[in-house]
Write a protein that holds these residues in place. Structure first.
Motif, PDB file in Angstrom:
ATOM      1  N   GLY A 324       6.263 -10.943  -7.835  1.00  0.00           N
ATOM      2  CA  GLY A 324       5.452  -9.949  -8.514  1.00  0.00           C
ATOM      3  C   GLY A 324       5.462 -10.171 -10.011  1.00  0.00           C
ATOM      4  N   ALA A 495       1.275  -4.701  -5.737  1.00  0.00           N
ATOM      5  CA  ALA A 495       2.660  -4.284  -5.517  1.00  0.00           C
ATOM      6  C   ALA A 495       2.835  -3.633  -4.155  1.00  0.00           C
ATOM      7  CB  ALA A 495       3.090  -3.320  -6.624  1.00  0.00           C
ATOM      8  N   ILE A 527       8.472  -2.215  -8.711  1.00  0.00           N
ATOM      9  CA  ILE A 527       7.810  -3.481  -9.019  1.00  0.00           C
ATOM     10  C   ILE A 527       6.949  -3.334 -10.270  1.00  0.00           C
ATOM     11  CG2 ILE A 527       6.085  -5.156  -8.237  1.00  0.00           C
ATOM     12  CD1 ILE A 527       7.080  -4.684  -5.386  1.00  0.00           C
TER      13      ILE A 527
END
Length: 547
Positions: A324, A495, A527
């Motif tokens: 991410g 995410a 995230i």
């Protein structure tokens, strides 16, 4: 609210109009077309045939001045065909188009097209030209164009346009050198610049697929401002949260037919899913399948190159690891550095303890890797080949006889197996890939690598531009790869997607892993917060400092 499926609910959801736009504060959203007023754009009885396929079946819809209409449906539902008919790329086999301006003047058929402005999925930009040059291409020529122009004035004008989107980059750089988000913004600027009549139609076909949330918010503010000046907006997106956020009204297509036309407040997210799919879709539930091994199946040590400063990580067989982070943080270059698509400055990759150093796809495939790239059309498929040819391309040796010929019966059997298991539409091995919808093209890319049984499966934005039904199938295919013993590395800007499909997620910031999230700490909020380095009191210090 009207559906053509009796089993779907007829529910009405009351929405607080004061907060209808959602997201961060911005210009108030347009009220939409008043009931009974003359539509700005009207499409009546639109039909389009392709060989063996009725892509549009008597579709009628309208959109008024100041109204934002969302057009949704699964890949292959007819959305892209309808947009291409409006743009003149395809000729309709039946139906009419008309645009009625504020002075009452009506333009029909081809005469309506000068009042239609498009942002297509491929953006329609010339990659070797700069933003300034791409904007110039869209201008009407006049005798003034024969006069010398001042580059400094053009640069200043282009920069001023970018400021409206809260962004800035080199407007003299070739489009090919810009990030995907920046290219999208150039296309948007070009589409809405220089309108002589505000009563025009702006069609946005998946304009947010390469944008982060901040850029999406900026785009939406611009779109609302354009609508407030009297334009009619058609917004095509697979991202249902964006549809809920932006649209005054939603039209749903399925199998080339209009199956629903509903006003804001007459549906919720689950209703949209049912309308699009025509049935209930089960939520994908990720199950961990990683084998508990002391030695990882895959080891990446000190990887560096392009935007990645340093990456050291081990992946176990059956483990799904997510990457991410914001665009440019490094996570979007990791897969290509491993695969040999980008040059490595340093670092080594081990598969089952053996060092491999692929310098390109051929060596990566031989080492047991497979890559599903972000740009499937350019890098993942041979668009002029058939489904069958693409499916067997990476490992044709499995189909050869001792004499070196392709065993046709084996090729047909393997192709039929993967077409069935991926629920490909249409179920034709001889279908040319470029004629498939985006979601079905992505299934072909995934299937060809699952057939190859890779030890390391690398995925970039695996569900970008894919409808909700195809997305569920893709998640199942990723899980299938893990269950078969592959290590899976997924780079995604979504995410929520990473939380759904991954055992753990490495969040990149400035080229390095800033956090490693797993278990209870693997949440969408964590995230995003780790990506942005934003922390809130709602998160305790242990969560904020995870990794």
């Amino acid at each position: 609210m009207a559906y053509d499926d009796e089993h779907l609910p007829n529910r009405s959801v009351k929405v607080d109009e004061s907060s209808r736009a959602g997201g961060p504060p911005g210009p108030s959203a347009p009220a939409g077309r008043a009931a009974g007023s003359t539509p700005l754009l009207e499409i009546t009885g639109m039909s389009k045939w392709f060989p063996g396929n009725l892509a549009l079946d008597d579709v009628s819809l309208s959109v008024g001045a100041g109204e934002i209409l969302a057009l949704v449906g699964q890949n292959g539902s007819g959305k892209s065909t309808l947009i291409k008919v409006l743009a003149g790329f395809h000729d309709a086999d039946g139906g009419d188009i008309s645009v009625t301006l504020s002075d009452g003047e009506v333009y029909e058929g081809a005469k309506a097209r000068p009042h239609l402005h498009f942002i297509h999925q491929d953006l329609g930009l010339v990659p070797t030209l700069s933003m300034i040059e791409n904007l110039d291409l869209d201008r009407k020529s006049s005798w003034r164009d024969l006069l010398p122009s001042r580059t400094s004035d053009e640069v200043a004008a282009a920069q001023e346009l970018l400021r409206e989107f809260g962004t800035m980059f080199d407007v003299r750089a070739p489009i090919a050198s810009l990030a995907p988000a920046e290219r999208t913004i150039v296309a948007i600027v070009r589409a809405i610049t220089g309108w002589t009549d505000p009563n025009s139609v702006l069609v946005l076909d998946e304009p947010t697929s390469s944008l982060n949330r901040t850029e999406v918010d900026r785009l939406f503010r611009a779109v609302r401002a354009v609508a407030a000046r009297g334009a009619a907006i058609i917004f095509v997106s697979h991202r249902l949260d964006e549809v809920m956020d932006l649209a005054d009204r939603v039209v749903v297509l399925r199998d080339g037919r209009k199956v629903a036309d509903v006003e804001r407040g007459g549906f919720d997210h689950d209703d949209l899913v049912r309308m699009i799919a025509g049935r209930e879709l089960a939520n994908f539930q990720h199950e961990a399948h990683a084998q508990d091994e002391a030695v990882p199946l895959i080891e990446i040590r000190g990887l560096r190159g392009h935007t990645v400063e340093d990456l050291t990580v081990g992946l176990r067989a059956g483990e799904v690891v997510g990457l991410g982070g914001l665009l440019g943080s490094g996570r979007d270059d990791v897969a290509r550095l491993i695969y040999g698509g980008l040059p490595r400055e340093q670092g080594e990759i081990l598969i089952e303890g053996r060092v491999v150093t692929p310098k390109g796809p051929r060596e990566a495939i031989a080492a047991g890797m497979g890559l599903v790239p972000a740009d499937r059309a350019a890098d993942g498929l041979v668009m002029t080949m058939t489904v069958a040819e693409n499916l067997v391309l990476p490992h044709m040796s499995r189909l050869r006889t001792p004499a070196g010929n392709i065993k046709v019966s084996r090729e047909k059997a393997e192709t039929a197996k993967w077409i069935a298991s991926t629920e490909l539409r249409p179920q034709r091995a001889a279908a040319v890939v470029r004629l498939l919808s985006g979601g079905n093209q992505q299934k072909v890319v995934l299937a060809k690598w699952l057939r190859a049984e890779p030890k390391l499966l690398l995925l970039e934005e695996p569900t970008q531009g894919v409808d909700i039904g195809a997305k569920t199938m893709i998640y199942e295919l990723i899980a299938s790869a893990a269950q078969s013993g592959a290590a899976v590395l997924v780079s995604s800007s979504d995410a929520k997607e990473l939380v759904q499909i991954c055992d753990r997620v490495l969040v990149f910031r400035d080229g390095v892993v800033a956090a490693s999230l797993s278990g209870a700490q693997l949440t969408e909020a964590n995230i995003i917060q780790q990506s942005l380095r934003v922390f809130t009191p709602a998160l305790d210090k242990g969560e904020a400092d995870a990794g």
